[in-house]
Design an enzyme around this catalytic site. Structure first.
Site, mmCIF file in Angstrom:
data_model
loop_
_atom_site.group_PDB
_atom_site.id
_atom_site.type_symbol
_atom_site.label_atom_id
_atom_site.label_comp_id
_atom_site.label_asym_id
_atom_site.label_seq_id
_atom_site.Cartn_x
_atom_site.Cartn_y
_atom_site.Cartn_z
ATOM 1 N N GLU A 48 0.835 -1.204 0.000
ATOM 2 C CA GLU A 48 0.000 0.000 0.000
ATOM 3 C C GLU A 48 0.869 1.253 0.000
ATOM 4 O OE1 GLU A 48 -3.326 -0.063 -0.507
ATOM 5 O OE2 GLU A 48 -2.862 -2.178 -0.716
ATOM 6 N N TRP A 52 1.858 1.754 -3.390
ATOM 7 C CA TRP A 52 0.782 2.371 -4.191
ATOM 8 C C TRP A 52 0.906 3.903 -4.101
ATOM 9 C CZ3 TRP A 52 -2.518 1.225 -7.919
ATOM 10 C CH2 TRP A 52 -2.921 -0.101 -8.094
ATOM 11 N N TRP A 111 -20.650 11.098 -20.346
ATOM 12 C CA TRP A 111 -21.150 11.367 -18.995
ATOM 13 C C TRP A 111 -22.491 12.082 -19.094
ATOM 14 C CZ3 TRP A 111 -18.236 8.756 -15.836
ATOM 15 C CH2 TRP A 111 -16.853 8.653 -16.039
ATOM 16 N N ASN A 171 -10.937 2.687 2.605
ATOM 17 C CA ASN A 171 -10.555 2.524 1.195
ATOM 18 C C ASN A 171 -11.567 1.710 0.385
ATOM 19 O OD1 ASN A 171 -8.651 2.664 -1.081
ATOM 20 N ND2 ASN A 171 -8.497 0.458 -0.716
ATOM 21 N N TRP A 201 -15.935 11.549 -13.045
ATOM 22 C CA TRP A 201 -15.081 11.290 -11.881
ATOM 23 C C TRP A 201 -14.510 12.574 -11.309
ATOM 24 C CZ3 TRP A 201 -9.962 12.759 -12.375
ATOM 25 C CH2 TRP A 201 -9.489 12.950 -13.676
ATOM 26 N N TRP A 241 -9.490 7.960 -8.161
ATOM 27 C CA TRP A 241 -10.666 8.254 -8.992
ATOM 28 C C TRP A 241 -10.511 7.720 -10.406
ATOM 29 C CZ3 TRP A 241 -15.487 9.356 -7.858
ATOM 30 C CH2 TRP A 241 -15.756 9.748 -6.556
HETATM 31 P P1 FAD Z 1 -3.713 1.968 4.935
HETATM 32 O O1 FAD Z 1 -4.517 0.826 4.442
HETATM 33 O O2 FAD Z 1 -3.181 1.876 6.308
HETATM 34 O O3 FAD Z 1 -2.530 2.169 3.884
HETATM 35 C C1 FAD Z 1 -1.248 2.697 4.224
HETATM 36 C C2 FAD Z 1 -0.933 3.933 3.420
HETATM 37 O O4 FAD Z 1 -0.721 3.593 2.060
HETATM 38 C C3 FAD Z 1 -2.023 4.974 3.424
HETATM 39 O O5 FAD Z 1 -1.954 5.766 4.581
HETATM 40 C C4 FAD Z 1 -1.743 5.725 2.144
HETATM 41 O O6 FAD Z 1 -0.763 6.710 2.320
HETATM 42 C C5 FAD Z 1 -1.178 4.656 1.226
HETATM 43 N N1 FAD Z 1 -2.216 4.114 0.338
HETATM 44 C C6 FAD Z 1 -3.077 3.114 0.601
HETATM 45 N N2 FAD Z 1 -3.851 2.863 -0.487
HETATM 46 C C7 FAD Z 1 -3.462 3.741 -1.433
HETATM 47 C C8 FAD Z 1 -3.887 3.990 -2.753
HETATM 48 N N3 FAD Z 1 -4.858 3.274 -3.342
HETATM 49 N N4 FAD Z 1 -3.290 4.985 -3.449
HETATM 50 C C9 FAD Z 1 -2.293 5.714 -2.885
HETATM 51 N N5 FAD Z 1 -1.857 5.529 -1.633
HETATM 52 C C10 FAD Z 1 -2.422 4.554 -0.920
HETATM 53 N N6 FAD Z 1 -5.480 8.302 -0.301
HETATM 54 C C11 FAD Z 1 -4.970 9.463 0.160
HETATM 55 O O7 FAD Z 1 -4.002 9.444 0.931
HETATM 56 N N7 FAD Z 1 -5.501 10.661 -0.237
HETATM 57 C C12 FAD Z 1 -6.556 10.748 -1.093
HETATM 58 O O8 FAD Z 1 -6.982 11.854 -1.443
HETATM 59 C C13 FAD Z 1 -7.132 9.535 -1.552
HETATM 60 N N8 FAD Z 1 -8.216 9.552 -2.371
HETATM 61 C C14 FAD Z 1 -8.742 8.367 -2.817
HETATM 62 C C15 FAD Z 1 -9.844 8.391 -3.680
HETATM 63 C C16 FAD Z 1 -10.410 7.203 -4.148
HETATM 64 C C17 FAD Z 1 -11.593 7.255 -5.076
HETATM 65 C C18 FAD Z 1 -9.858 5.979 -3.748
HETATM 66 C C19 FAD Z 1 -10.453 4.690 -4.241
HETATM 67 C C20 FAD Z 1 -8.757 5.936 -2.901
HETATM 68 C C21 FAD Z 1 -8.183 7.118 -2.430
HETATM 69 N N9 FAD Z 1 -7.071 7.107 -1.557
HETATM 70 C C22 FAD Z 1 -6.539 8.297 -1.127
HETATM 71 C C23 FAD Z 1 -6.373 5.841 -1.235
HETATM 72 C C24 FAD Z 1 -6.824 5.133 0.051
HETATM 73 O O9 FAD Z 1 -8.201 5.026 0.103
HETATM 74 C C25 FAD Z 1 -6.325 5.831 1.316
HETATM 75 O O10 FAD Z 1 -4.945 6.087 1.223
HETATM 76 C C26 FAD Z 1 -6.557 4.963 2.553
HETATM 77 O O11 FAD Z 1 -7.913 4.652 2.691
HETATM 78 C C27 FAD Z 1 -6.068 5.716 3.773
HETATM 79 O O12 FAD Z 1 -6.323 4.985 4.939
HETATM 80 P P2 FAD Z 1 -5.135 4.333 5.768
HETATM 81 O O13 FAD Z 1 -4.092 5.352 6.058
HETATM 82 O O14 FAD Z 1 -5.743 3.646 6.928
HETATM 83 O O15 FAD Z 1 -4.563 3.288 4.738
#
Ligand code: FAD
Length: 493
Positions: free
Chosen positions: A275, A278, A306, A351, A369, A392
């Site tokens: 993650e 990612w 759209w 997420n 989106w 998105w």
């Molecule tokens: P954890 O599951 O603990 O993951 C650890 C870290 O990995 C996160 O804190 C984050 O920094 C990173 N991470 C995890 N998943 C992703 C991902 N898919 N893409 C990039 N980094 C990721 N994340 C944001 O930080 N900011 C946003 O604006 C954002 N917008 C999103 C919009 C959509 C439509 C979707 C589907 C996802 C988005 N995410 C975003 C990714 C993800 O949902 C969040 O990072 C995550 O839910 C944060 O919770 P956590 O810190 O507990 O994640």
């Protein structure tokens, strides 16, 4: 001669593993940690309301932390270059240090500022605090940027995991005299206090981020691979806002994993580390495709039909009304509504639910989106241009490594699978809490008598579904057909 440095702080609001801070403290005898508020310079992606709330708390916390080391945070606002020049003159600074930003607009600004300050004879250095690897360092064998996550992961993982945090300086240099502004003058907190839910859920700042990271890595990491998908429990790190504002960096997280679980490459840690990668991939994409916050990476989607603002959303509502129902968690689809309400109340959403609500908006309502990304931008405490754009575009099917468009999330099935007892929906949609698990994700299928005994009046306490999920799925597939084949005409809805 006594060297004086400005440490220009932006999204690196921490003392530990902060290379610009470490460099300034080692190269100068006096160091002024300075935050310049200049949201206009980030337009059109100036921080949204929830981000500003977090920023306020994070700046206050950093000031306290610096104070504990005999320093302090100077705060001011105005044009960044002019302010840096004026402050440098006032305090006699000969050096400016900062950690890099990667969003296209601030990146361009920083390049201009670096050149201008160097022309004036200042020593100007920038560093990497936010990422495991610079986005420009990673290329495919043919020299192209990566567009597929798995290939990016394979290429980067072994090396990324070697990255070590920068040491926190032993000595904090005193700050020279400089009268800035009180933090409150920046007006980051809302005037009408809608932020109670955020304050109840979050504590911005480096000490809280480190404490959360330690608890997560120690206690929750081993179960993360299974629990991360369940929105009804706290199974993820909830560190995204701290990572965005640089209260903690990925290198520090990897080091913590190493300390407590042997190595970041251990099987216990792999799902979580993926993650974090990612996140790296999101920055890689934004760096190489800087127009993607507005423009789909897959050019076919520029022609996607759209629903227009005025057009019907398939529910009798205009697209604008359907967007408002989505924003306020009144779509009649419980998982979607629970997610949108969680977002509104806490500034964060799980997420899995982010994917479900984004899919519903773009595929069942056929709303662009970009409209969803904008709403997230204003309401998420972790709003991050790279991650939000990736999330998105990925969900809409128009981004890198996109799920094929025909893979449309069904929020009823997602709910049944990841919130099987309905705990998450019950928490955020209390008007449905009397329903048994069998019907909690699709109350419209519950017999009238059951609705009555559960205290649910569909269409009154809780909306009927805005759209028919199966029918709108078919419409989305038909819409996709029109852009798959350039010669096909657009369907009329
Ligand atoms: P954890 O599951 O603990 O993951 C650890 C870290 O990995 C996160 O804190 C984050 O920094 C990173 N991470 C995890 N998943 C992703 C991902 N898919 N893409 C990039 N980094 C990721 N994340 C944001 O930080 N900011 C946003 O604006 C954002 N917008 C999103 C919009 C959509 C439509 C979707 C589907 C996802 C988005 N995410 C975003 C990714 C993800 O949902 C969040 O990072 C995550 O839910 C944060 O919770 P956590 O810190 O507990 O994640």
């Amino acid at each position: 001669m006594t060297e004086t440095a400005i440490l220009w702080l932006r999204r690196d609001l921490r003392l530990a593993d902060n290379p610009a801070l470490a460099a300034a403290m080692s190269k100068a005898e006096r160091v002024l940690p300075l935050y310049i508020h200049a949201p206009g310079e980030e337009a059109p992606w100036a921080p949204g309301a929830a981000s500003r709330w977090w920023l306020h708390g994070s700046l206050a916390s950093l000031d306290r932390e610096l104070g504990a080391h005999g320093s302090r945070l100077a705060i001011t606002q105005g044009d960044s270059l002019e302010t840096l020049c004026a402050v440098a003159r006032e305090i006699g600074a000969t050096q400016v240090h900062w950690n890099r930003l990667y969003d296209p607009v601030p990146r361009g600004r920083d390049t201009r500022i670096k050149l201008a300050l160097r022309e004036q004879g200042l020593l100007v250095e920038s560093y990497n605090a936010a990422l495991l690897r610079e986005p420009w360092e990673v290329r495919t064998a043919s020299g192209e940027p990566y567009r597929v996550y798995t290939a990016f992961w394979r290429k980067c993982a072994p090396e990324l995991l070697e990255r070590k945090p920068t040491a926190t300086p032993d000595i904090f240099r005193p700050a020279p005299e400089y009268t800035g502004l009180p933090l409150a003058e920046l007006g980051l907190l809302p005037r009408i206090r809608w932020d109670q839910g955020l304050a109840a859920r979050w504590e911005p700042g480096e000490p809280a981020a480190l404490a959360r990271a330690r608890t997560f890595v120690e206690r929750d990491l081993p179960g993360y691979a299974v629990r991360r998908d369940l929105p009804g429990i706290a199974g993820t790190s909830a560190l995204s806002a701290s990572l965005h504002f640089g209260e903690i960096g990925p290198r520090r997280l990897l080091a913590l994993i190493g300390e407590l679980h042997g190595a970041p490459s251990s099987p216990t840690a792999e799902t979580y580390v993926r993650e974090l990668v990612w996140r790296e991939f999101a920055y890689h994409l934004l760096f190489h495709y800087p127009r993607t916050p507005e423009v789909p990476l897959d050019p076919r989607f520029a022609r996607f039909p759209w629903r227009s603002q005025e057009g019907s959303s398939g529910s009798g509502l205009s697209a604008e009304e359907a967007l408002a129902a989505w924003q306020s968690g009144r779509t009649g689809i419980p998982l979607v509504d629970a997610g949108m309400r969680e977002l509104w109340h806490t500034g964060w959403m799980h997420n899995r639910v982010r994917m479900a609500v984004a899919s519903f908006l773009t595929k069942n309502l056929l709303i662009p989106w970009q409209a969803g990304a904008r709403w997230f931008w204003d309401t998420l405490v972790d709003a991050d241009l790279a991650a939000n754009t990736l999330g998105w575009q990925w969900t809409a099917g128009c981004g890198a490594d996109a799920a094929p468009y025909f893979r449309i999330f069904n929020p009823v099935r997602q709910g049944g699978r990841f919130d099987p007892d309905g705990d998450y929906v019950r928490r955020w949609c209390p008007e449905l809490s009397g329903l048994p698990a069998k019907h909690i994700h699709q109350p419209w299928t519950a017999p009238e008598a059951l609705l009555r005994t559960s205290g649910v009046r569909l269409g009154q306490d809780y909306p009927r579904p805005l759209v028919d999920l199966a029918k709108t799925r078919q419409e989305a597939l038909a819409a996709f057909e029109t852009i798959k084949r350039p010669w096909a005409s657009q369907p009329s809805f």
